[in-house]
Design an enzyme around this catalytic site. Structure first.
Site, mmCIF file in Angstrom:
data_model
loop_
_atom_site.group_PDB
_atom_site.id
_atom_site.type_symbol
_atom_site.label_atom_id
_atom_site.label_comp_id
_atom_site.label_asym_id
_atom_site.label_seq_id
_atom_site.Cartn_x
_atom_site.Cartn_y
_atom_site.Cartn_z
ATOM 1 C CE1 TYR A 142 -3.673 2.533 0.550
ATOM 2 C CE2 TYR A 142 -2.423 3.299 2.449
ATOM 3 C CZ TYR A 142 -3.457 3.466 1.551
ATOM 4 O OH TYR A 142 -4.280 4.565 1.652
ATOM 5 C CG ASP A 237 5.665 3.822 0.998
ATOM 6 O OD1 ASP A 237 5.939 4.496 2.021
ATOM 7 O OD2 ASP A 237 4.499 3.685 0.562
ATOM 8 C CE LYS A 265 0.639 4.802 8.321
ATOM 9 N NZ LYS A 265 0.726 4.047 7.101
#
Ligand SMILES: *Cc1c(COP(=O)(O)O)cnc(C)c1O
Length: 427
Positions: A142, A237, A265
């Site tokens: 994702y 990522d 995050k």
């Protein structure tokens, strides 16, 4: 009705599905989401006054637990000076210097407001820098919800991807090609079939959005080699792995260099922050230095920078937190395996660093197809049994369990007791 249920009723009238991000709605596990009032350390408290040991940690950011005093103080001290200026502040420079000091192979950073935005911008930069259009991503990884990333494997997957959401145009999806995680041959086939067309290969160095799937030995090294051979950029990522696997993220942990790295995050310390980073030569392609446009009204917001910088400073100054988190995660993983064995429940537990995930299946899970073999009904039951015992896990099989440095010995002991009872209830 509980207060959480009352809030959820109200929420569903004014928010699609009652939430602002789909997985929070508990649809994969049944039941009603808990509305959280506050968090302290490893614990969160809901609207009904129920307390949980939290292993979601805001989906990763709360690596030091909730309401860390240094982070709250940094936010408060900054906040009283004004919330946003749309002009440079010293904090943005300090934040970039801190990241560059911790993460190998990055020389410049651009701050944005989310992981989605970081990936979207890094992909644009990769395309701009290479003059190529196509991307390779991995099934089950994702990368946020930008159009080019919401792509599934279509019938013509060797040449073009298919939209994975309504509202994503064929045009946006067709340049994203799908490979299989941990399968270098699948990447090589795509690169060979699309010569001189692939701008970048983007990967979660540890796949943490299909549960937790670590890379096989040589997989990331192989991606580096294939990218070099074909003139494509390698994008890590690291929105989850950054500052979590190690202070320097996956590049440090696995010893593999990426060309561009995306963050989110953890770098916000709980505030909405993302970033992308790479070599000076690549990053100077970004506006106002270069021809790749990217901007943001609230990018580098001083309050968000204060929170993120405080969190990264603690991580940089206390490398022992990585050992503490990993030890905790390994302890839980081992107890999961033992309980499953004791009660005859088929279970695979993947764990790396502070990340872990139990899959209810006989076969080792090393790719998306294997992850999908997990019995998600059993996961839902396990989730609800754990919740009943005061342990708050991700309300989906395909998410990681995040151990923070705030989880105490007592938390861990309570957690493995709950694991033992919950697994017994499944048998
Ligand atoms: C969460 C996540 C994103 C998206 O970040 P948002 O801040 O939710 O937009 C991108 N990539 C990975 C690997 C993620 O886990």
């Amino acid at each position: 009705m509980t207060r959480s249920e009352e809030w959820f009723e109200r929420a569903q009238k004014v928010l699609p599905g009652g939430v602002n991000s789909p997985v929070r709605a508990f649809r994969a596990v049944g039941g009603r989401p808990r509305f959280i009032v506050k968090g302290l350390g490893s614990h969160v408290l809901d609207e009904d006054g129920l307390e949980y040991i939290d292993y979601v940690g805001s989906w990763g950011p709360m690596v030091l637990g909730h309401s860390h005093p240094d982070i709250l103080k940094a936010v408060y001290d900054r906040m009283v000076c004004g919330l946003s200026f749309g002009a440079p502040t010293a904090l943005e420079v300090e934040m970039a210097e801190k990241m560059i000091g911790m993460v190998p192979h990055i020389e410049m950073v651009r701050m944005v407001n989310s992981g989605t935005e970081a990936v979207m911008s890094a992909v644009r930069l990769a395309r701009g820098a290479t003059g190529r259009d196509k991307l390779i991503k991995f099934e089950g990884c994702y990368h946020g919800h930008s159009d080019a990333m919401l792509v599934g494997a279509g019938s013509g997957a060797l040449t073009q991807g298919e939209p994975d959401s309504r509202g994503v145009t064929r045009g946006a999806a067709q340049d994203t090609l799908m490979a299989q995680y941990n399968d270098l041959a699948s990447v090589e086939r795509l690169l060979d079939a699309n010569p001189n067309q692939v701008a970048a290969v983007i990967v979660e160095p540890v796949a943490a959005n299909m549960g937790v799937v670590p890379p096989k030995d040589g997989f990331l090294q192989g991606l580096r080699r294939l990218c070099d051979k074909h003139g494509s950029l390698l994008i890590f990522d690291e929105v989850i792995t950054g500052f979590r696997l190690a202070a320097g993220g996956a590049q440090e942990y696995f010893g593999v260099r990426a060309d561009l790295v995306t963050f989110g995050k953890i770098i916000g310390g709980g505030m909405p922050v993302g970033a992308y980073a790479g070599s000076r030569a690549l990053m100077e392609q970004v506006a106002p230095c270069g021809p790749v446009y990217q901007a943001g009204t609230l990018s580098g917001n001083p309050v968000a920078m204060a929170a993120g910088l405080a969190q990264l400073t603690i991580l940089a100054d206390h490398p022992e937190v990585y050992t503490v988190m990993e030890t905790g995660a390994r302890y839980i993983a081992n107890h999961l395996r033992e309980s499953a064995k004791r009660h005859g429940v088929a279970l695979q537990v993947n764990q790396i660093g502070s990340l872990l995930c139990p899959y209810f299946t006989e076969q080792p899970v090393d790719c998306f197809a294997a992850a999908q073999e997990s019995n998600t009904k059993l996961y839902a039951k396990y989730f609800n049994e754990m919740l009943l015992r005061g342990v708050y896990l991700a309300p989906s099989q395909f998410e990681a369990m995040f151990v923070s440095s705030a989880h105490t010995q007592n938390d861990l002991a309570c957690t493995v007791q709950a694991v033992e009872e919950s697994i017994a209830a499944l048998a």
